[in-house]
Write an enzyme that holds these catalytic residues in place. Sequence first.
Site, PDB file in Angstrom:
ATOM      1  N   ASP A  46     -14.462 -24.648  15.939  1.00 53.31           N
ATOM      2  CA  ASP A  46     -13.728 -25.510  15.018  1.00 53.31           C
ATOM      3  C   ASP A  46     -13.489 -26.852  15.706  1.00 53.31           C
ATOM      4  O   ASP A  46     -13.013 -26.893  16.853  1.00 53.31           O
ATOM      5  CB  ASP A  46     -12.388 -24.864  14.637  1.00 53.31           C
ATOM      6  CG  ASP A  46     -11.719 -25.576  13.478  1.00 53.31           C
ATOM      7  OD1 ASP A  46     -11.922 -25.142  12.335  1.00 53.31           O
ATOM      8  OD2 ASP A  46     -11.023 -26.571  13.720  1.00 53.31           O
ATOM      9  N   ASN A  93     -10.867 -38.214  10.627  1.00 58.38           N
ATOM     10  CA  ASN A  93     -11.258 -38.721   9.304  1.00 58.38           C
ATOM     11  C   ASN A  93     -10.305 -39.812   8.837  1.00 58.38           C
ATOM     12  O   ASN A  93     -10.728 -40.832   8.283  1.00 58.38           O
ATOM     13  CB  ASN A  93     -11.258 -37.575   8.283  1.00 58.38           C
ATOM     14  CG  ASN A  93     -12.649 -37.021   8.033  1.00 58.38           C
ATOM     15  OD1 ASN A  93     -13.642 -37.700   8.260  1.00 58.38           O
ATOM     16  ND2 ASN A  93     -12.717 -35.787   7.566  1.00 58.38           N
ATOM     17  N   ASP A  97     -18.499 -37.342   8.878  1.00 61.34           N
ATOM     18  CA  ASP A  97     -19.812 -36.762   8.577  1.00 61.34           C
ATOM     19  C   ASP A  97     -20.736 -36.833   9.792  1.00 61.34           C
ATOM     20  O   ASP A  97     -21.493 -35.886  10.071  1.00 61.34           O
ATOM     21  CB  ASP A  97     -20.451 -37.491   7.398  1.00 61.34           C
ATOM     22  CG  ASP A  97     -19.744 -37.190   6.081  1.00 61.34           C
ATOM     23  OD1 ASP A  97     -18.921 -36.254   6.048  1.00 61.34           O
ATOM     24  OD2 ASP A  97     -20.020 -37.902   5.098  1.00 61.34           O
ATOM     25  N   GLU A 111     -14.864 -28.003   8.868  1.00 63.61           N
ATOM     26  CA  GLU A 111     -15.222 -28.341  10.252  1.00 63.61           C
ATOM     27  C   GLU A 111     -15.360 -27.092  11.100  1.00 63.61           C
ATOM     28  O   GLU A 111     -15.235 -27.125  12.314  1.00 63.61           O
ATOM     29  CB  GLU A 111     -14.161 -29.268  10.856  1.00 63.61           C
ATOM     30  CG  GLU A 111     -12.787 -28.683  11.007  1.00 63.61           C
ATOM     31  CD  GLU A 111     -11.878 -28.872   9.794  1.00 63.61           C
ATOM     32  OE1 GLU A 111     -10.660 -28.752   9.952  1.00 63.61           O
ATOM     33  OE2 GLU A 111     -12.392 -29.147   8.690  1.00 63.61           O
TER      34      GLU A 111
END
Length: 398
Positions: free
Chosen positions: A260, A268, A277, A303
């Site tokens: 993770d 983000n 991304d 993620e």
Amino acid sequence: MDTGLLIALLNPTIALALGAAFLVLWSYQRHRPYLAVLALSYSLSAIGFLLQYFTLPIGMPLTKLVSNICFSIAGCCLAGAIVHRYGRKVPYVGIGALAWGGLASFCWFLFIAPDLTWRILAMNFAFGGISLLVAAELRPVRNNGPTEKILFVLSLLSGVNFFVRTLIVVIAHGPFTSYDGFYGSSYWTTALLSHALLSLLIALCLFSAAALDVLKALKTETFTDPLSGLLNRRGFEERGMLLLRHCASARFPVALVLADLDHFKALNDVHGHGAGDRVIADFAAKLRSAAGARGVAGRIGGEEFAVLLPLSDLAAARLFAEAVRTVYSAGHVDGLPQGTKVTASFGVAARSGDEALEPLMRRADDALYKAKKNGRDSVRLSYERPETAFLPEPLKTG
């Protein structure tokens, strides 16, 4: 309309229909150029057959030459498209030598030493050689699937048809001295019917192959995450359960690694979704490279990633996770500001007995939670074993 004309129009009609069908198919699958080549092949074949019956203003000899040029190019295109479709290297030199060698012989016996029988033999032997060359190219892949096997057999039959049928008919009913009565002869009738049958069978096989390509692409899209290029959760679970069954039957060890990305939401928020991304794609590329061909890797959440490692125990899976963690935390993701560090946490669990995928993932997820809770950028292991024992029933006393 007489029977001869009906037979004459049979092959052009079939070839034009098949050519149009392949052209339509190619218009929807532009990334498969062999379909356009097949459309060209069948269209040229139709022109070749039409010019056997209808003479151009340039005269009969040149019309026959144009007809056989169309046949030669059509044969080369068909052979090349079939070989290319099945991932083999197209033998351009061999195909070209046979086709143009046959055409050169045809020209010799048309203009220099006119002889219809030798023209027939020259072209049929050239096409027979091309057919057998295609069969030789398909031989290594003939057991890969039904279409490969069918096309291999059809290529052999086509070669036999061009060689054996031609020789038998020429010996039995030849020699042929002129075109008078030629198109009503046993040679021409058997040539038309055999060509129509083989053309249809080959085309149907190639249509089936194209349909299988589409189904395979749809299945890949269904099971693949477009951003990372890895399997999505559905694809990972299907491939994972299949791998666990194979390893159980062979008694091979299997380990699961869950990963993770740390602080992904904050990344983000600060750098934008485009940067997020790129981080996912970069981590997926490193995970895929580390897992290699034998591992099953997937993106199972926003993620969150998973890798099933066959032939790996808990220690081997831990080394795998540590290697990926170290490489990733020490690297830099393109598009992020210099000095921006991105890390990941890992949970590792080894399969116990015939443990199913769901409990194995649950144990690895518990280990991943501990890695997250204890500072992130680390690897934690699951030493727990699934409950397989059962409590005995209490003794009954009477």
